[in-house]
Design a protein around this motif. Structure first.
Motif, PDB file in Angstrom:
ATOM      1  N   UNK A 117       0.721  -1.195   0.028  1.00 46.91           N
ATOM      2  CA  UNK A 117      -0.094  -0.172  -0.204  1.00 46.91           C
ATOM      3  C   UNK A 117       0.776   1.269  -0.203  1.00 46.91           C
ATOM      4  N   UNK A 118       0.461   2.283  -0.439  1.00 48.16           N
ATOM      5  CA  UNK A 118       1.101   3.556  -0.496  1.00 48.16           C
ATOM      6  C   UNK A 118       0.405   4.631   0.464  1.00 48.16           C
ATOM      7  N   UNK A 119       1.126   5.403   1.089  1.00 51.19           N
ATOM      8  CA  UNK A 119       0.740   6.595   1.662  1.00 51.19           C
ATOM      9  C   UNK A 119       0.358   7.471   0.522  1.00 51.19           C
ATOM     10  N   UNK A 120      -0.749   8.681   0.831  1.00 51.32           N
ATOM     11  CA  UNK A 120      -1.134   9.379  -0.063  1.00 51.32           C
ATOM     12  C   UNK A 120      -1.433  10.646   0.096  1.00 51.32           C
ATOM     13  N   UNK A 121      -1.178  11.709  -0.779  1.00 50.24           N
ATOM     14  CA  UNK A 121      -1.419  13.065  -0.773  1.00 50.24           C
ATOM     15  C   UNK A 121      -2.725  13.328  -1.157  1.00 50.24           C
ATOM     16  N   UNK A 122      -3.537  14.052  -0.496  1.00 47.55           N
ATOM     17  CA  UNK A 122      -4.983  14.492  -0.682  1.00 47.55           C
ATOM     18  C   UNK A 122      -4.944  16.047  -1.029  1.00 47.55           C
ATOM     19  N   UNK A 123      -4.961  16.548  -2.493  1.00 51.12           N
ATOM     20  CA  UNK A 123      -4.689  17.616  -2.512  1.00 51.12           C
ATOM     21  C   UNK A 123      -5.896  18.364  -3.072  1.00 51.12           C
ATOM     22  N   UNK A 124      -5.803  19.706  -2.533  1.00 57.42           N
ATOM     23  CA  UNK A 124      -6.790  20.572  -3.202  1.00 57.42           C
ATOM     24  C   UNK A 124      -6.141  21.808  -4.013  1.00 57.42           C
ATOM     25  N   UNK A 125      -6.491  22.027  -5.223  1.00 59.22           N
ATOM     26  CA  UNK A 125      -5.898  23.476  -5.714  1.00 59.22           C
ATOM     27  C   UNK A 125      -6.206  24.935  -5.223  1.00 59.22           C
ATOM     28  N   UNK A 126      -5.315  25.443  -5.719  1.00 54.63           N
ATOM     29  CA  UNK A 126      -5.594  27.035  -5.427  1.00 54.63           C
ATOM     30  C   UNK A 126      -6.379  27.631  -6.509  1.00 54.63           C
ATOM     31  N   UNK A 127      -6.792  29.108  -6.324  1.00 54.22           N
ATOM     32  CA  UNK A 127      -7.220  29.718  -7.283  1.00 54.22           C
ATOM     33  C   UNK A 127      -8.509  30.595  -7.044  1.00 54.22           C
ATOM     34  N   UNK A 128      -8.103  31.439  -5.705  1.00 52.94           N
ATOM     35  CA  UNK A 128      -9.193  32.253  -5.167  1.00 52.94           C
ATOM     36  C   UNK A 128     -10.688  31.795  -5.031  1.00 52.94           C
ATOM     37  N   UNK A 129     -10.584  30.359  -4.819  1.00 57.87           N
ATOM     38  CA  UNK A 129     -11.971  29.980  -4.694  1.00 57.87           C
ATOM     39  C   UNK A 129     -12.914  29.867  -6.115  1.00 57.87           C
ATOM     40  N   UNK A 130     -12.266  30.640  -7.040  1.00 55.75           N
ATOM     41  CA  UNK A 130     -13.137  30.782  -8.124  1.00 55.75           C
ATOM     42  C   UNK A 130     -12.828  30.291  -9.409  1.00 55.75           C
ATOM     43  N   UNK A 131     -11.414  29.838  -9.581  1.00 55.60           N
ATOM     44  CA  UNK A 131     -11.133  29.170 -10.717  1.00 55.60           C
ATOM     45  C   UNK A 131      -9.792  28.167 -10.471  1.00 55.60           C
ATOM     46  N   UNK A 173       8.510   8.490  -5.017  1.00 53.05           N
ATOM     47  CA  UNK A 173       8.844   7.906  -3.666  1.00 53.05           C
ATOM     48  C   UNK A 173       7.678   7.207  -3.133  1.00 53.05           C
ATOM     49  N   UNK A 174       6.819   6.730  -3.785  1.00 54.29           N
ATOM     50  CA  UNK A 174       6.056   5.829  -3.343  1.00 54.29           C
ATOM     51  C   UNK A 174       4.613   6.123  -2.779  1.00 54.29           C
ATOM     52  N   UNK A 175       4.434   7.569  -2.937  1.00 50.91           N
ATOM     53  CA  UNK A 175       3.344   7.938  -2.615  1.00 50.91           C
ATOM     54  C   UNK A 175       2.226   8.195  -3.916  1.00 50.91           C
ATOM     55  N   UNK A 176       0.954   8.221  -3.383  1.00 53.79           N
ATOM     56  CA  UNK A 176      -0.185   8.688  -4.463  1.00 53.79           C
ATOM     57  C   UNK A 176      -0.401   9.955  -4.213  1.00 53.79           C
ATOM     58  N   UNK A 177      -0.803  10.446  -5.357  1.00 56.18           N
ATOM     59  CA  UNK A 177      -1.155  11.759  -5.210  1.00 56.18           C
ATOM     60  C   UNK A 177      -2.889  11.953  -5.910  1.00 56.18           C
ATOM     61  N   UNK A 178      -3.712  12.347  -4.815  1.00 56.41           N
ATOM     62  CA  UNK A 178      -4.956  12.432  -5.294  1.00 56.41           C
ATOM     63  C   UNK A 178      -5.348  13.989  -5.292  1.00 56.41           C
ATOM     64  N   UNK A 179      -5.841  14.431  -6.492  1.00 58.37           N
ATOM     65  CA  UNK A 179      -6.059  16.105  -6.392  1.00 58.37           C
ATOM     66  C   UNK A 179      -7.535  15.805  -6.690  1.00 58.37           C
ATOM     67  N   UNK A 180      -8.253  16.676  -5.854  1.00 58.21           N
ATOM     68  CA  UNK A 180      -9.661  16.843  -5.947  1.00 58.21           C
ATOM     69  C   UNK A 180     -10.318  17.916  -6.563  1.00 58.21           C
ATOM     70  N   UNK A 181     -11.539  17.987  -7.188  1.00 60.26           N
ATOM     71  CA  UNK A 181     -12.224  19.105  -7.753  1.00 60.26           C
ATOM     72  C   UNK A 181     -13.008  19.583  -6.434  1.00 60.26           C
ATOM     73  N   UNK A 182     -13.114  20.894  -6.475  1.00 65.40           N
ATOM     74  CA  UNK A 182     -14.191  21.337  -5.374  1.00 65.40           C
ATOM     75  C   UNK A 182     -15.433  22.385  -6.380  1.00 65.40           C
ATOM     76  N   UNK A 183     -16.268  22.732  -5.916  1.00 69.02           N
ATOM     77  CA  UNK A 183     -17.368  23.886  -6.633  1.00 69.02           C
ATOM     78  C   UNK A 183     -16.436  25.098  -6.336  1.00 69.02           C
ATOM     79  N   UNK A 184     -16.704  26.268  -7.408  1.00 72.09           N
ATOM     80  CA  UNK A 184     -16.347  27.177  -7.322  1.00 72.09           C
ATOM     81  C   UNK A 184     -17.250  28.483  -7.146  1.00 72.09           C
ATOM     82  N   UNK A 185     -16.842  29.554  -6.472  1.00 64.22           N
ATOM     83  CA  UNK A 185     -17.663  30.762  -6.138  1.00 64.22           C
ATOM     84  C   UNK A 185     -18.016  31.229  -7.440  1.00 64.22           C
TER      85      UNK A 185
END
Length: 131
Positions: free
Chosen positions: A22-36, A52-64
């Motif tokens: 199994x791999x440790x993971x990075x749970x990522x949220x992008x920047x962008x002024x909450x708008x883009x 280095x053995x990590x998984x990188x999970x980048x998520x999408x969230x709703x925008x203003x």
């Protein structure tokens, strides 16, 4: 509101740290002024971590810009983390080694989400690097 947002998961290595399955993971949220921006946006060199053995999970969230609030964004992040935990075994993730990571607005949201998890006595990330 019935949003169906996506995650983007990067698995460059089949093995985890020190040859574990199994791999440790990075749970990522992008920047962008909450708008883009979206889940593909990060100044982070993802391959540095996946090599280095990590998984990188980048998520999408709703925008203003589409009428959503910070509360909606936090709900999106909480739902995404819940989904990751529910699918962690099939994704090969070490659910005890989660790192919350965000840039700018994403750092603010990821920090608030981690505090919400702590306050609800849920699984809390191992570390919270904020950029």
């Amino acid at each position: 509101r019935g949003r169906n947002l996506k995650t983007k998961t990067f698995f460059m290595e089949k093995r985890g740290l020190r040859g574990s399955s199994t791999r440790p993971f990075i749970f990522h949220a992008h920047g962008g002024f909450y708008a883009f921006n979206d889940k593909s946006h990060t100044p982070t060199d993802i391959s540095y971590w996946t090599d280095r053995g990590y998984s990188f999970i980048s998520i999408q969230y709703s925008l203003v810009q589409y009428g959503f609030t910070v509360a909606d964004m936090l709900d999106d992040i909480d739902a995404a983390f819940k989904w990751v935990l529910e699918h962690g075994d099939e994704l090969g993730l070490d659910q005890n080694k989660a790192v919350f990571w965000g840039e700018s607005a994403g750092a603010h949201l990821i920090m608030l989400s981690a505090y919400r998890l702590r306050d609800k006595k849920k699984k809390v990330p191992t570390a919270w690097p904020l950029i």
